[in-house]
Design a protein around this motif. Structure first.
Motif, PDB file in Angstrom:
ATOM      1  N   ALA A  22      40.670  32.671  42.016  1.00  0.00           N
ATOM      2  CA  ALA A  22      40.005  34.056  41.620  1.00  0.00           C
ATOM      3  C   ALA A  22      39.794  34.828  43.007  1.00  0.00           C
ATOM      4  O   ALA A  22      40.259  36.074  43.209  1.00  0.00           O
ATOM      5  N   THR A  23      39.230  33.928  44.106  1.00  0.00           N
ATOM      6  CA  THR A  23      38.875  34.887  45.318  1.00  0.00           C
ATOM      7  C   THR A  23      40.285  35.168  46.025  1.00  0.00           C
ATOM      8  O   THR A  23      40.396  36.283  46.457  1.00  0.00           O
ATOM      9  N   ALA A  24      41.275  33.964  46.181  1.00  0.00           N
ATOM     10  CA  ALA A  24      42.652  34.336  46.354  1.00  0.00           C
ATOM     11  C   ALA A  24      43.357  35.790  45.788  1.00  0.00           C
ATOM     12  O   ALA A  24      43.809  36.717  46.615  1.00  0.00           O
ATOM     13  N   ALA A  25      43.195  35.934  44.394  1.00  0.00           N
ATOM     14  CA  ALA A  25      43.613  37.108  43.757  1.00  0.00           C
ATOM     15  C   ALA A  25      43.079  38.224  44.206  1.00  0.00           C
ATOM     16  O   ALA A  25      43.343  39.426  44.314  1.00  0.00           O
ATOM     17  N   ASP A  26      41.481  38.137  44.176  1.00  0.00           N
ATOM     18  CA  ASP A  26      40.959  39.483  44.644  1.00  0.00           C
ATOM     19  C   ASP A  26      41.169  39.713  45.999  1.00  0.00           C
ATOM     20  O   ASP A  26      41.095  41.128  46.192  1.00  0.00           O
ATOM     21  N   GLU A  27      41.056  38.905  46.953  1.00  0.00           N
ATOM     22  CA  GLU A  27      41.689  39.259  48.445  1.00  0.00           C
ATOM     23  C   GLU A  27      42.922  40.055  48.410  1.00  0.00           C
ATOM     24  O   GLU A  27      43.200  40.759  49.077  1.00  0.00           O
ATOM     25  N   ALA A  28      43.819  39.317  47.540  1.00  0.00           N
ATOM     26  CA  ALA A  28      45.082  40.014  47.521  1.00  0.00           C
ATOM     27  C   ALA A  28      45.432  41.419  47.037  1.00  0.00           C
ATOM     28  O   ALA A  28      46.061  42.318  47.271  1.00  0.00           O
ATOM     29  N   ASP A  29      44.665  41.423  45.731  1.00  0.00           N
ATOM     30  CA  ASP A  29      45.035  42.639  44.928  1.00  0.00           C
ATOM     31  C   ASP A  29      43.950  43.712  45.020  1.00  0.00           C
ATOM     32  O   ASP A  29      43.853  44.697  44.532  1.00  0.00           O
ATOM     33  N   GLY A  30      42.780  43.442  45.619  1.00  0.00           N
ATOM     34  CA  GLY A  30      41.608  44.264  45.949  1.00  0.00           C
ATOM     35  C   GLY A  30      40.825  44.700  44.571  1.00  0.00           C
ATOM     36  O   GLY A  30      39.960  45.491  44.576  1.00  0.00           O
ATOM     37  N   ILE A  31      40.688  43.695  43.553  1.00  0.00           N
ATOM     38  CA  ILE A  31      39.845  43.550  42.715  1.00  0.00           C
ATOM     39  C   ILE A  31      39.728  42.281  41.858  1.00  0.00           C
ATOM     40  O   ILE A  31      40.780  41.649  41.753  1.00  0.00           O
ATOM     41  N   SER A  32      38.455  41.884  41.325  1.00  0.00           N
ATOM     42  CA  SER A  32      38.388  40.539  40.840  1.00  0.00           C
ATOM     43  C   SER A  32      39.058  40.557  39.520  1.00  0.00           C
ATOM     44  O   SER A  32      39.061  41.396  38.691  1.00  0.00           O
ATOM     45  N   PRO A  33      39.745  39.459  39.391  1.00  0.00           N
ATOM     46  CA  PRO A  33      40.452  39.086  38.302  1.00  0.00           C
ATOM     47  C   PRO A  33      39.655  38.596  36.840  1.00  0.00           C
ATOM     48  O   PRO A  33      40.196  38.678  35.861  1.00  0.00           O
ATOM     49  N   LEU A  34      38.579  38.201  37.119  1.00  0.00           N
ATOM     50  CA  LEU A  34      37.538  37.773  36.104  1.00  0.00           C
ATOM     51  C   LEU A  34      36.372  38.657  35.932  1.00  0.00           C
ATOM     52  O   LEU A  34      35.601  38.935  36.833  1.00  0.00           O
ATOM     53  N   SER A  35      36.236  39.003  34.490  1.00  0.00           N
ATOM     54  CA  SER A  35      34.960  39.845  34.126  1.00  0.00           C
ATOM     55  C   SER A  35      33.894  38.911  34.298  1.00  0.00           C
ATOM     56  O   SER A  35      33.900  37.643  34.360  1.00  0.00           O
ATOM     57  N   GLU A  36      32.438  39.240  33.936  1.00  0.00           N
ATOM     58  CA  GLU A  36      31.301  38.514  33.694  1.00  0.00           C
ATOM     59  C   GLU A  36      31.617  37.477  32.307  1.00  0.00           C
ATOM     60  O   GLU A  36      31.285  36.306  32.518  1.00  0.00           O
ATOM     61  N   ASP A  37      32.271  37.771  31.461  1.00  0.00           N
ATOM     62  CA  ASP A  37      32.573  36.719  30.358  1.00  0.00           C
ATOM     63  C   ASP A  37      33.298  35.650  30.823  1.00  0.00           C
ATOM     64  O   ASP A  37      33.246  34.465  30.584  1.00  0.00           O
ATOM     65  N   GLY A  38      34.409  36.059  31.618  1.00  0.00           N
ATOM     66  CA  GLY A  38      35.111  34.835  32.283  1.00  0.00           C
ATOM     67  C   GLY A  38      34.450  33.925  33.034  1.00  0.00           C
ATOM     68  O   GLY A  38      34.357  32.690  33.081  1.00  0.00           O
ATOM     69  N   VAL A  39      33.395  34.553  33.699  1.00  0.00           N
ATOM     70  CA  VAL A  39      32.809  33.771  35.040  1.00  0.00           C
ATOM     71  C   VAL A  39      31.780  33.092  34.128  1.00  0.00           C
ATOM     72  O   VAL A  39      31.726  31.677  34.368  1.00  0.00           O
ATOM     73  N   LEU A  40      31.067  33.509  33.087  1.00  0.00           N
ATOM     74  CA  LEU A  40      30.177  33.098  32.414  1.00  0.00           C
ATOM     75  C   LEU A  40      30.773  31.608  31.620  1.00  0.00           C
ATOM     76  O   LEU A  40      30.105  30.459  31.337  1.00  0.00           O
ATOM     77  N   GLY A  41      31.961  31.982  30.895  1.00  0.00           N
ATOM     78  CA  GLY A  41      32.573  31.079  30.304  1.00  0.00           C
ATOM     79  C   GLY A  41      33.075  29.715  30.900  1.00  0.00           C
ATOM     80  O   GLY A  41      33.335  28.757  30.400  1.00  0.00           O
TER      81      GLY A  41
END
Length: 289
Positions: A22-41
């Motif tokens: 997710a961090t790699a995708a965030d750095e490439a796209d400029g936006i986090s790919p996971l919401s709070e629901d995804g992180v808590l899950g």
């Protein structure tokens, strides 16, 4: 054939791999790919997890589907356009699904449409400065106090359920959902404001604030996490007054800006937030099949 691994609970190593992806995708796209629901899950048992493995055994893609058929999907930037996203969607099953795409990205739209998904919901992130906040007094016979975990849970769940009766996620929150958030490092009961009737402490509404810590070059930012007014005991102007009370709390912590999330279709909420000076900052799209 792409190797897809399925699990209802991930190991600590697998969770770490998903966060790294997710961090790699965030750095490439400029936006986090996971919401709070995804992180808590990732740390719980309410999600069905799908892991797409690369040729060298590294994690190439990840998707989950929760108990309501909502999910998210992300492919590592160096593994894109190799079929991992399609394989993850196929593994998610043929039934009704709702997947979030963070950022209104044309590539995500093309991918979704090819997979038979259509645009279903639009979620706006809105922001404003915490300087020069408007003066919106509380209605008469209303006072604000902090939430007390364990004592206010049941009353809050009742008001939340009524205030968000037609919301597909928020209105279904349970005591377990509350406890999960109480255990999060960001939880601060002092920033969980309750509007009550001073005569009997009856709960009328609430403004639950959240602080996102600084990350990289991004400073810490406050959030209107959940804001609700009981429709059974509505006080005129309470929503706006509670909004400003929470924003003043965040400003008092030294924060410079605040954000919130709201459905584009929620005309009343959007109008309130625009009156309070919020403007659209980014857009998330939910695609449904």
């Amino acid at each position: 054939m792409i190797d897809i691994r399925s699990s209802d609970r991930l190991s600590a190593a697998e969770v770490a791999d998903v966060f790294a992806l997710a961090t790699a995708a965030d750095e490439a796209d400029g936006i986090s790919p996971l919401s709070e629901d995804g992180v808590l899950g990732l740390r719980g048992t309410t999600h069905h997890h799908l892991l797409a493995m690369g040729e060298g055994g590294e994690l190439a893609g990840y998707a989950y589907v929760n108990d309501s058929g909502d999910g998210e999907l992300v492919v590592h930037p160096k593994h894109r356009l190799r079929g991992h996203g399609s394989a993850l969607l196929a593994a998610a099953g043929d039934g009704e699904l709702h997947f979030w795409a963070h950022g209104d990205d044309p590539g995500a739209q093309v991918f979704a449409e090819k997979a038979g998904f259509t645009r279903a919901r639009v979620l706006w992130q809105m922001r404003r400065s915490l300087h020069d906040l408007p003066d919106v007094p509380l209605p008469a016979e209303v006072r604000i106090r902090a939430f007390v975990p364990g004592s206010d849970d049941e009353a809050w769940l009742g008001v939340n359920s009524r205030a968000f009766a037609h919301h597909p996620e928020q209105g279904r929150w349970s005591a377990a959902d509350l406890r999960v958030r109480f255990a999060e490092p960001w939880f601060d009961p002092a920033g969980f404001l309750l509007a009550v009737d001073p005569a009997d402490d009856h709960l009328l509404g609430f403004h639950w604030t959240k602080v996102h810590p600084a990350e990289g070059d991004e400073p810490a930012i406050g959030e209107i996490y959940v804001l609700g007014v009981d429709p059974d005991g509505h006080r005129r102007g309470l929503g706006a007054a509670l909004s400003v009370a929470g924003l003043r709390h965040l400003a008092g912590l030294g924060l410079g800006d605040a954000l919130l999330y709201v459905d584009e279709s929620n005309a009343a909420a959007v109008a309130l937030y625009r009156r309070l000076g919020f403007e659209v900052f980014s857009t998330d799209i939910q695609y449904a099949r």
